[in-house]
Design an enzyme around this catalytic site. Structure first.
Site, mmCIF file in Angstrom:
data_model
loop_
_atom_site.group_PDB
_atom_site.id
_atom_site.type_symbol
_atom_site.label_atom_id
_atom_site.label_comp_id
_atom_site.label_asym_id
_atom_site.label_seq_id
_atom_site.Cartn_x
_atom_site.Cartn_y
_atom_site.Cartn_z
ATOM 1 N N ASP A 167 -12.435 -2.309 -67.203
ATOM 2 C CA ASP A 167 -11.764 -3.600 -67.044
ATOM 3 C C ASP A 167 -11.690 -4.380 -68.355
ATOM 4 O O ASP A 167 -12.477 -4.160 -69.281
ATOM 5 C CB ASP A 167 -12.503 -4.452 -66.012
ATOM 6 C CG ASP A 167 -12.254 -4.005 -64.587
ATOM 7 O OD1 ASP A 167 -11.679 -2.920 -64.393
ATOM 8 O OD2 ASP A 167 -12.651 -4.735 -63.667
ATOM 9 N N HIS A 312 -16.600 -1.757 -68.294
ATOM 10 C CA HIS A 312 -15.787 -2.706 -69.058
ATOM 11 C C HIS A 312 -15.546 -2.195 -70.471
ATOM 12 O O HIS A 312 -16.444 -1.633 -71.095
ATOM 13 C CB HIS A 312 -16.487 -4.069 -69.136
ATOM 14 C CG HIS A 312 -16.616 -4.745 -67.808
ATOM 15 N ND1 HIS A 312 -17.639 -4.460 -66.938
ATOM 16 C CD2 HIS A 312 -15.835 -5.665 -67.194
ATOM 17 C CE1 HIS A 312 -17.489 -5.179 -65.832
ATOM 18 N NE2 HIS A 312 -16.408 -5.920 -65.959
#
Length: 366
Positions: A167, A312
């Site tokens: 992400d 992430h």
């Protein structure tokens, strides 16, 4: 943790987001300008952090709840970062945050109304109960979306495949590091990108696509979605999809809500979109920066066939994630689990969906 900032800073900086980056205004304790207002592209956050550090330890940096991309890198840089909530601010424009001047002035006049953000507390410090209540209230609508194949958390448990998802990117440095690790292991993944970073770093988006990975939509500015109107949420999704399409030729078919927000209003808006709401069942908790070994262990202890793993690549200091990735990939392959894209994971398996919200910290900068 819901720390309210009680100390009075010597300087305050308001950071507003716009369609193409950030605007910074710095005021002294008397409300006078401490610097000429500056603008920063979304790829220059490290430079912005260095510029802010130049004002010394008495500086408080203020963002609003529609900006979930700066608190990670700014706290990692050692800055005092605080959040102003919508009920304390003037109205926002249709696209963008309130002005940098308004944020700085709020911090100067009422520092105790701001929530202090840290790595441990995450972006939603002080609003965790609100987040959890929203997820609970959205359970019925989420179940209907699940039954229709419009909301997913994991794939089939009888196929030896998993989906690694990244992400908040792309990132000007770490995207290439992550892509190299995936290539060495012949693994495929899915990247949920934010529009601000897509617009600033189109070459990195192109690299992701050309390497055979999937791209997903993660909003434009990583806002706390309940604070947006339905039209503002749609604007975030549309602009991000269009930005990705300009680079790759196609808009993503999946949307991941920042923080996993699932209130009835948010879900009702998403139900009218042509994308699949995509959550996860394994949270690496890499956003807390516990160390590469702990990140890898957290993933490998929880992963199962069909798992969707949350990681992430942007929105903060993600060097630990990049360092953990080879061990994660080695561990998956040792278990006979093939890392694939979400499209591959859910090919013919949309019946294996979610029945509960994802077990992730609401404060995580997801």
């Amino acid at each position: 943790m819901s720390d309210r900032a009680t100390s009075e800073p010597t300087h305050v900086a308001g950071i507003a987001w716009t369609a193409d980056g950030y605007e910074a205004v710095v005021l002294d304790a008397a409300g006078g300008p401490a610097a000429v207002p500056t603008r920063w592209g979304a790829a220059r956050v490290a430079e912005l952090a260095g510029w802010l550090r130049g004002f010394g330890p008495g500086l408080a940096v203020v963002v609003d709840s529609t900006n979930g991309l700066l608190d990670g890198p700014l706290t990692a840089a050692g800055l005092d970062v605080r959040r102003a909530d919508p009920w304390t601010l003037p109205g926002r424009p249709a696209f963008g945050s309130v002005s940098a001047s308004a944020l700085a002035e709020r911090a100067r006049r009422a520092p105790a109304s701001l929530a202090r953000l840290t790595v441990a507390s995450g972006s939603l410090a002080g609003r965790e109960a609100e987040f959890e209540a929203g997820v609970a209230d959205g359970e019925e609508l989420r179940a209907r979306l699940t039954a229709a194949g419009r909301c997913v958390q994991h794939g089939r448990r009888d196929r030896p495949q998993v989906a690694l998802t990244f992400d908040d990117g792309p990132d000007p440095v770490l995207t290439r590091t992550i892509l190299a690790a995936l290539a060495r292991h012949r693994a495929r993944a899915t990247f949920f990108c934010v529009g601000l970073h897509v617009a600033a770093l189109p070459d990195e988006v192109r690299r992701i696509a050309e390497a055979g990975h999937e791209l997903g939509n993660h909003s434009w500015s990583h806002p706390f979605l309940p604070d947006l109107t339905p039209s503002q949420l749609c604007e975030q999704i549309d602009r991000t999809g269009e930005a990705i399409a300009r680079v790759t030729g196609a808009e993503p078919t999946r949307f991941r809500p920042p923080y996993g927000s699932q209130t009835p209003q948010v879900l009702a808006t998403l139900a009218g979109r042509p994308t699949t709401v995509t959550l996860w069942d394994v949270d690496s908790r890499d956003w807390a920066r516990p160390g590469p070994e702990r990140i890898a262990a957290t993933v490998l202890e929880a992963v199962r066939p069909g798992s969707v793993v949350l990681l992430h690549e942007g929105g903060g200091d993600r060097r630990q994630t990049a360092a953990a990735l080879p061990a994660v990939l080695d561990g998956l392959l040792e278990r006979g689990l093939e890392p694939v894209t979400l499209g591959e994971l859910f090919d013919g398996s949309l019946g294996a969906l979610i029945s509960r919200p994802p077990a992730a910290s609401p404060a995580a900068p997801l």
